[in-house]
Design a protein around this motif. Sequence first.
Motif, PDB file in Angstrom:
ATOM      1  N   UNK A  83      17.601   1.428   4.575  1.00 57.72           N
ATOM      2  CA  UNK A  83      16.251   2.179   4.736  1.00 57.72           C
ATOM      3  C   UNK A  83      15.180   1.810   3.580  1.00 57.72           C
ATOM      4  N   UNK A  84      14.146   2.354   3.515  1.00 54.82           N
ATOM      5  CA  UNK A  84      13.218   2.032   2.498  1.00 54.82           C
ATOM      6  C   UNK A  84      13.737   3.122   1.223  1.00 54.82           C
TER       7      UNK A  84
ATOM      8  N   UNK B 277      10.340   0.448   7.384  1.00 52.29           N
ATOM      9  CA  UNK B 277       9.126   1.100   6.992  1.00 52.29           C
ATOM     10  C   UNK B 277       7.933   0.194   7.542  1.00 52.29           C
ATOM     11  N   UNK B 278       6.747   0.843   7.237  1.00 50.00           N
ATOM     12  CA  UNK B 278       5.511   0.231   7.898  1.00 50.00           C
ATOM     13  C   UNK B 278       5.362  -1.310   7.262  1.00 50.00           C
TER      14      UNK B 278
ATOM     15  N   UNK C 131      12.267   3.380  10.336  1.00 46.83           N
ATOM     16  CA  UNK C 131      12.668   4.672   9.594  1.00 46.83           C
ATOM     17  C   UNK C 131      11.185   5.242   9.346  1.00 46.83           C
ATOM     18  N   UNK C 132      10.182   5.012  10.202  1.00 45.57           N
ATOM     19  CA  UNK C 132       8.961   6.019  10.100  1.00 45.57           C
ATOM     20  C   UNK C 132       9.272   7.273  10.809  1.00 45.57           C
TER      21      UNK C 132
ATOM     22  N   UNK D 208       9.160   2.176  23.164  1.00 43.88           N
ATOM     23  CA  UNK D 208      10.635   2.323  23.251  1.00 43.88           C
ATOM     24  C   UNK D 208      11.178   1.270  21.981  1.00 43.88           C
ATOM     25  N   UNK D 209      10.249   0.186  21.713  1.00 46.51           N
ATOM     26  CA  UNK D 209      10.605  -0.436  20.607  1.00 46.51           C
ATOM     27  C   UNK D 209      10.156  -0.178  19.175  1.00 46.51           C
ATOM     28  N   UNK D 210       9.591   1.242  19.173  1.00 46.96           N
ATOM     29  CA  UNK D 210       8.779   1.747  17.777  1.00 46.96           C
ATOM     30  C   UNK D 210       9.348   2.877  17.657  1.00 46.96           C
TER      31      UNK D 210
END
Length: 357
Positions: free
Chosen positions: A2-3, A282-283, A305-306, A318-320
């Motif tokens: 992840x970030x 991340x974004x 990983x938001x 569902x995919x976010x």
Amino acid sequence: MALINPTTLKPRLMKSALNTLYYSGLYRLLEKEWRGVGAIFTLHHVRNDGDAPGFAPNRILDVTTDFLDATLTQVRQAGYDIVSLDEVHRRLREQDFSRRFVAFTLDDGYLDNYRLAWPVFKRHGAPFTVYVATAFPDGEALLWWEILERIIAAQPRLTVELDGRTSHFDTATTAGKYAAWDTIYRALRRMPETAQRTTVARLAEQYAVDTRAHCRAQSMSWEILRELATDELVTIGAHTVNHYALAKLPEAAVIEEVTRSREIIEQRIGQRPEHFSYPYGDERSAAGREFRLVESLGFKTATTTRKAMLYPEHADHLTALPRISLNGEYQSPHYTRLFLSGAPFALSNRFQRLVVN
Ligand SMILES: [Zn+2]
């Protein structure tokens, strides 16, 4: 992976803010409105030993088996169901929120997930998901963030070609190592993915680090993944082939990375993944275009990983799906308690429940 917060300062500030939120009791006021219906936890490495002192910029990606064990007990005692991603999907689709729930997910495909995490989950009868980037079990992934840490840790000084310029770093002290890490890591995250990999591969050659041996030592093999996948507690999800930040790739390459990883996993373990997680998450690595593509490719869920809790409205996204990192910097039950209140994320997301664009 992840970030990573590239500085050591940020976690310190973050911890003091979180402790204020906890010890003031403020989180309890926010909890009722913000804890949502459940949460998905992100993990990476699970290890036996605790914090190594000194230079360890990837420390946030490690938790101990003891912490994992304690967390599983803690969430059950707090009245949460520990569920699979299929069950997360079902509860969101059917809006079945009679009980709050958490799901545990481990990214990338590290060998310690099999050796150390699996026995802990088994002991608790707790389902979990491993998202595999297929270059890991293929032994061909460049775990560039770990390679970079190894090189900086071992060298008293460093010469690196970054964006066509030669830079020199004094890496004799821990402070010097962190300063070099911050600069190099940031440059690597910014540049195109192929340039990033070429840069680190060249650096590894220069300082005699065998990147393939490192990958093989850290990753589950396909044989191990097949064994893991036979456990009904285990879901194997997809995490691309090469662990690229998808938002930096052309659309055709995104589709290729996602569909190819699903095909390879299906061929190798005989199960077609229905769940996906975005590398880095991340974004800047995954956003609207990626969310739509992964949905159109037929995945049931995909995770970022938001940082946020799950709310009923996530049924339409569902995919976010957001996740909460169980990471090495926050291995204490009071942080877990605080995270489950949703309060830190209500604040960091400025009181928006959905961060899905
Ligand atoms: Zn990853």
